[in-house]
Design a protein around this motif. Structure first.
Motif, PDB file in Angstrom:
ATOM      1  N   THR A   1       0.862  -1.180   0.000  1.00 60.38           N
ATOM      2  CA  THR A   1       0.000   0.000   0.000  1.00 60.38           C
ATOM      3  C   THR A   1       0.900   1.232   0.000  1.00 60.38           C
ATOM      4  O   THR A   1       1.691   1.421   0.921  1.00 60.38           O
ATOM      5  N   ARG A   2       0.803   2.037  -1.008  1.00 58.95           N
ATOM      6  CA  ARG A   2       1.682   3.214  -1.150  1.00 58.95           C
ATOM      7  C   ARG A   2       0.882   4.488  -0.888  1.00 58.95           C
ATOM      8  O   ARG A   2      -0.115   4.763  -1.567  1.00 58.95           O
ATOM      9  N   ILE A   3       1.323   5.263   0.092  1.00 60.62           N
ATOM     10  CA  ILE A   3       0.706   6.540   0.438  1.00 60.62           C
ATOM     11  C   ILE A   3       1.640   7.651  -0.048  1.00 60.62           C
ATOM     12  O   ILE A   3       2.749   7.803   0.467  1.00 60.62           O
ATOM     13  N   SER A   4       1.204   8.402  -1.047  1.00 61.14           N
ATOM     14  CA  SER A   4       2.019   9.479  -1.617  1.00 61.14           C
ATOM     15  C   SER A   4       1.538  10.824  -1.080  1.00 61.14           C
ATOM     16  O   SER A   4       0.326  11.108  -1.090  1.00 61.14           O
ATOM     17  N   PHE A   5       2.480  11.627  -0.590  1.00 61.54           N
ATOM     18  CA  PHE A   5       2.150  12.915   0.027  1.00 61.54           C
ATOM     19  C   PHE A   5       2.577  14.076  -0.866  1.00 61.54           C
ATOM     20  O   PHE A   5       3.537  13.983  -1.641  1.00 61.54           O
ATOM     21  N   PHE A   6       1.860  15.175  -0.723  1.00 54.51           N
ATOM     22  CA  PHE A   6       2.281  16.463  -1.281  1.00 54.51           C
ATOM     23  C   PHE A   6       2.264  17.432  -0.112  1.00 54.51           C
ATOM     24  O   PHE A   6       1.209  17.925   0.288  1.00 54.51           O
ATOM     25  N   GLY A   7       3.434  17.609   0.483  1.00 52.83           N
ATOM     26  CA  GLY A   7       3.499  18.348   1.737  1.00 52.83           C
ATOM     27  C   GLY A   7       2.882  17.514   2.845  1.00 52.83           C
ATOM     28  O   GLY A   7       3.282  16.372   3.082  1.00 52.83           O
ATOM     29  N   ASP A   8       1.878  18.102   3.534  1.00 52.51           N
ATOM     30  CA  ASP A   8       1.184  17.371   4.599  1.00 52.51           C
ATOM     31  C   ASP A   8      -0.167  16.823   4.128  1.00 52.51           C
ATOM     32  O   ASP A   8      -1.018  16.467   4.933  1.00 52.51           O
ATOM     33  N   GLU A   9      -0.350  16.765   2.821  1.00 49.20           N
ATOM     34  CA  GLU A   9      -1.617  16.280   2.277  1.00 49.20           C
ATOM     35  C   GLU A   9      -1.410  14.970   1.520  1.00 49.20           C
ATOM     36  O   GLU A   9      -0.428  14.812   0.789  1.00 49.20           O
ATOM     37  N   ILE A  10      -2.329  14.011   1.729  1.00 48.02           N
ATOM     38  CA  ILE A  10      -2.251  12.745   0.997  1.00 48.02           C
ATOM     39  C   ILE A  10      -2.676  13.009  -0.442  1.00 48.02           C
ATOM     40  O   ILE A  10      -3.814  13.404  -0.713  1.00 48.02           O
ATOM     41  N   ASP A  11      -1.748  12.782  -1.360  1.00 49.18           N
ATOM     42  CA  ASP A  11      -1.981  13.075  -2.774  1.00 49.18           C
ATOM     43  C   ASP A  11      -2.574  11.878  -3.514  1.00 49.18           C
ATOM     44  O   ASP A  11      -3.444  12.029  -4.369  1.00 49.18           O
ATOM     45  N   LYS A  12      -2.100  10.663  -3.174  1.00 51.35           N
ATOM     46  CA  LYS A  12      -2.565   9.467  -3.884  1.00 51.35           C
ATOM     47  C   LYS A  12      -2.383   8.234  -3.008  1.00 51.35           C
ATOM     48  O   LYS A  12      -1.410   8.129  -2.261  1.00 51.35           O
ATOM     49  N   ILE A  13      -3.327   7.313  -3.118  1.00 48.84           N
ATOM     50  CA  ILE A  13      -3.227   6.006  -2.458  1.00 48.84           C
ATOM     51  C   ILE A  13      -3.231   4.953  -3.552  1.00 48.84           C
ATOM     52  O   ILE A  13      -4.178   4.863  -4.336  1.00 48.84           O
ATOM     53  N   SER A  14      -2.182   4.155  -3.614  1.00 53.16           N
ATOM     54  CA  SER A  14      -2.084   3.161  -4.686  1.00 53.16           C
ATOM     55  C   SER A  14      -1.574   1.841  -4.143  1.00 53.16           C
ATOM     56  O   SER A  14      -0.984   1.771  -3.065  1.00 53.16           O
ATOM     57  N   TYR A  15      -1.846   0.794  -4.910  1.00 53.60           N
ATOM     58  CA  TYR A  15      -1.366  -0.543  -4.579  1.00 53.60           C
ATOM     59  C   TYR A  15      -0.328  -0.940  -5.621  1.00 53.60           C
ATOM     60  O   TYR A  15      -0.597  -0.881  -6.830  1.00 53.60           O
ATOM     61  N   VAL A  16       0.853  -1.345  -5.159  1.00 49.93           N
ATOM     62  CA  VAL A  16       1.949  -1.655  -6.078  1.00 49.93           C
ATOM     63  C   VAL A  16       2.474  -3.055  -5.804  1.00 49.93           C
ATOM     64  O   VAL A  16       2.419  -3.550  -4.668  1.00 49.93           O
ATOM     65  N   ASP A  17       2.981  -3.699  -6.829  1.00 49.19           N
ATOM     66  CA  ASP A  17       3.580  -5.022  -6.685  1.00 49.19           C
ATOM     67  C   ASP A  17       4.854  -4.912  -5.865  1.00 49.19           C
ATOM     68  O   ASP A  17       5.708  -4.060  -6.125  1.00 49.19           O
TER      69      ASP A  17
END
Length: 672
Positions: free
Chosen positions: A209-225
């Motif tokens: 489970t990948r949580i990508s941030f832009f500053g202090d905001e969650i920009d994207k939630i993705s699932y990666v192999d």
């Protein structure tokens, strides 16, 4: 919605059984029994009931092997739904114990199967997030697994656009028993790379489970192999559950530590007043160390022994188990209920007796008693609407079921065997004559005695009469038992003499004749239920026969014969109406020693043949005759190969195969 996917439709008496049981569930019946003979498609019936009732379902089995078979079948029947697997996650488990007579303390030793642990987490997650859930479980589901409320309270909910600092997310993950590992990511860990947090949740097989941030905001939630790093899909919302079922909040943990230390002071006073200073010293040292570990890390070895305090339960209160994760209207199937129910009832007493010694001699606090399986009465309170499934329901099922629904038709058309009762006088001559007839046709036979001595003596007599025979009883080791059964199926012997040969799970379609000595000796091995089970195991051959040798006809014999004949008539009528001709089940013979087969060649350039040799070592001979045929180095290499195969089999959920390999390893080590 549950959606059953199959090319088959209910047939025989399956439709009637399905409709009757479904109506019973809708009418609010607390318990019912599906009395189904072996081979009648009981699992398919259960699957149809689940689809019609549309409720979360627990299927309870009495061992891992049976649970694995059921899991595979339900997984195939419900490919679009959440079919989960919940069994003990130990490949090997030696519980903590103390033997006072020899002053021997046995420390807990175990090997956890990582894949099964993952599936346990997947099971609880599915129960908390969806309705279309079927969980196949062994009796391990009645053991405590941590508090459901704590597990839910620690869940972390994240969504895109949420403003939350990365450090706060990582701190919450650590509080949920995740650990940070930026170099070697594994289940239950996370890593940070720049503005990205990768989390390997405990229920995930190979997806991060990948949580990508832009500053202090969650920009994207993705699932990666986990291996390739390729994005599989994205989501706007995610709910992360703790890495351990025993996770709890810091405030609650601090209260638990205070409670544990208070109990420790009371117990130390009791031991010192009794003059047992050694036990008091031992208990204080161990408990103080555990409390230091809990304060610093939130975890300690044997934390489950403090589960009552961590959960905030009072003395004697039942633990939270998998059954508590189900909604109130869940459906329960208890497969092979005549075996499973007694096993559930026996779990608590066995656990209690072991811990009494640990508490008495200062290895554990009395609160360790509350780290336990459910008592049977507590299990009954959690059962919900239940369907017992068995070919021979026991008294418990009969007394508690509001209706018993029969399923007697086998789609294969195979009949229950014919039964003959003959006198004890002249039985040896009669047995010998029948075995000679069997030899002419090539069919195999089984003879059941009541004692080991009788089995061995009868075997010796038959050998002198040129009958290919061997005996099989509890003194025969597990590996040799498998060898003997395969010898019968491979036409290397014609007869096996034993005491309890036809237990559930032994499948010998080549056997057409079963002879039972001392059939009139009432007891466990000659009870009505045992006789029906035994006779039913001879129903895989299209001309099966059973001979009971007795001087009188007991009630157990009469009832078993009457029930078998009743079932036979039902199948005969079905076959007549539908034009079915019974055919013996054909089943491949698996060689136990094929487990050491490898595609690679040994140092001599030769591959492995049917003799069971790998790398120049004959596994069968090593077990039976010693290691004289191979060097110690060769023997160690074979053990290493077998260990790899055992681990692989366990990961693939083939526990019967894994157990066979384990027994080979144990015996090979014993020959060193």
């Amino acid at each position: 919605m549950f959606k059953l996917v199959s090319d088959f439709k209910p047939s025989g008496d399956q439709p009637e059984a399905i409709n009757t049981l479904v109506q019973g569930i809708k009418d609010g019946m607390k318990a019912q029994t599906l009395l189904g003979v072996t081979g009648s498609g009981k699992t398919f019936t259960m699957a149809n009931i689940i689809e019609k009732v549309q409720r979360p379902t627990l299927v309870l089995a009495h061992n891992k092997t049976l649970a694995g078979q059921l899991y595979a079948e339900f997984k195939e029947l419900f490919p679009e739904n959440a079919v989960e697997y919940f069994i003990s996650y130990y490949d090997y488990y030696q519980p903590e114990a103390y033997i006072a007579a020899t002053d021997t303390y046995i420390e807990k030793d175990s090997s956890i199967n990582d894949e099964i642990d993952r599936m346990r987490h997947e099971a609880t997650k599915s129960l908390l997030t969806r309705d279309d859930v079927i969980i196949v479980a062994s009796v391990s589901c009645i053991y405590g697994i941590g508090e459901k409320d704590d597990y839910l309270a620690l869940a972390l909910m994240l969504e895109t656009g949420l403003e939350i600092p990365m450090d706060v997310v990582m701190a919450q993950l650590i509080n949920m028993q995740y650990s940070r590992n930026d170099f070697d990511l594994q289940r239950g860990t996370f890593r940070r790379k720049g503005d990205v947090i990768d989390i390997w949740t405990p229920d995930s097989e190979h997806t991060l489970t990948r949580i990508s941030f832009f500053g202090d905001e969650i920009d994207k939630i993705s699932y990666v192999d986990a291996i390739t790093g390729k994005t599989e899909y994205t989501k706007d919302f995610i709910e992360l559950f703790p890495a351990s079922h025993y996770a709890t909040g810091r405030a609650k943990l601090n209260k638990a530590i205070d409670r544990i230390e208070a109990e420790l002071e009371v117990r130390l006073k009791e031991l010192r007043d009794a003059g047992d200073m050694i036990a008091a010293y031992r208990l204080e040292q161990r408990t103080r160390y555990d409390m230091d570990m809990l304060r610093e890390t939130g975890f300690c070895k044997g934390i489950e022994n403090y589960s009552r305090h961590i959960a905030g339960r009072e003395e004697g209160e039942p633990p939270c188990t998998l059954m508590d994760f189900f909604p109130e209207d869940f459906l329960l199937f208890i497969d092979e209920s005549h075996q499973t129910i007694p096993q559930v009832g026996a779990m608590y007493n066995g656990d209690r007796s072991r811990k009494e010694m640990l508490v008495r001699y200062g290895f554990r606090l009395p609160s360790a008693f509350d780290n336990r399986p459910l008592k049977f009465a507590e299990f009954e309170q959690r059962m919900g609407q239940t369907v017992f499934v068995s070919a021979t329901p026991a008294d418990y099922e009969k007394e508690h079921s509001e209706q018993i629904v029969e399923q007697m038709i086998r789609p294969t058309g195979l009949l229950e065997p014919e039964i003959f009762i003959r006198p004890v006088e002249g039985q040896i001559e009669d047995i010998l004559a029948m075995l000679k007839e069997q030899k002419k046709t090539g069919d195999k036979s089984l003879i059941m005695t009541l004692t080991k001595r009788m089995a061995e003596d009868l075997t010796d007599f038959l050998k002198k009469e040129n009958i290919r025979v061997t005996y099989l009883h509890s003194d025969i080791k597990a590996v040799e038992r498998m060898q003997i059964l395969n010898q019968l199926r491979n036409d290397e012997i014609d007869v096996i003499v034993g005491i309890n040969l036809l237990r559930e799970g032994i499948d010998l379609p080549e056997v057409s004749l079963l002879m039972i000595l001392d059939a009139d000796k009432e007891g466990f091995l000659r009870s009505e239920r045992s006789l029906i089970q035994i006779i039913g195991r001879c129903a895989r051959n299209d001309h099966g026969r059973v001979v009971l040798y007795a001087d009188e006809v007991t009630d157990s014999m009469m009832n078993a014969v009457s029930e078998t004949n009743r079932r036979r008539k039902i199948q005969e009528e079905y076959n007549r109406v539908n034009g079915i001709t019974p055919k013996t089940v054909k089943k491949a013979v698996r060689d136990v020693f094929d487990i050491v087969a490898e595609s690679s060649k040994d140092s001599s350039g030769k591959g492995r043949g049917k003799s069971g040799k790998t790398g120049g070592i004959d596994a069968a001979r090593l077990i039976n005759e010693g290691v004289s045929g191979g060097t110690e180095e060769e023997n160690n290499k074979l053990i290493d190969k077998l260990t790899i195969e055992m681990t692989k089999a366990a990961k693939e959920l083939d526990f019967e195969r894994a157990a066979e390999i384990r027994d080979i390893i144990i015996e090979l080590k014993g020959k060193k």
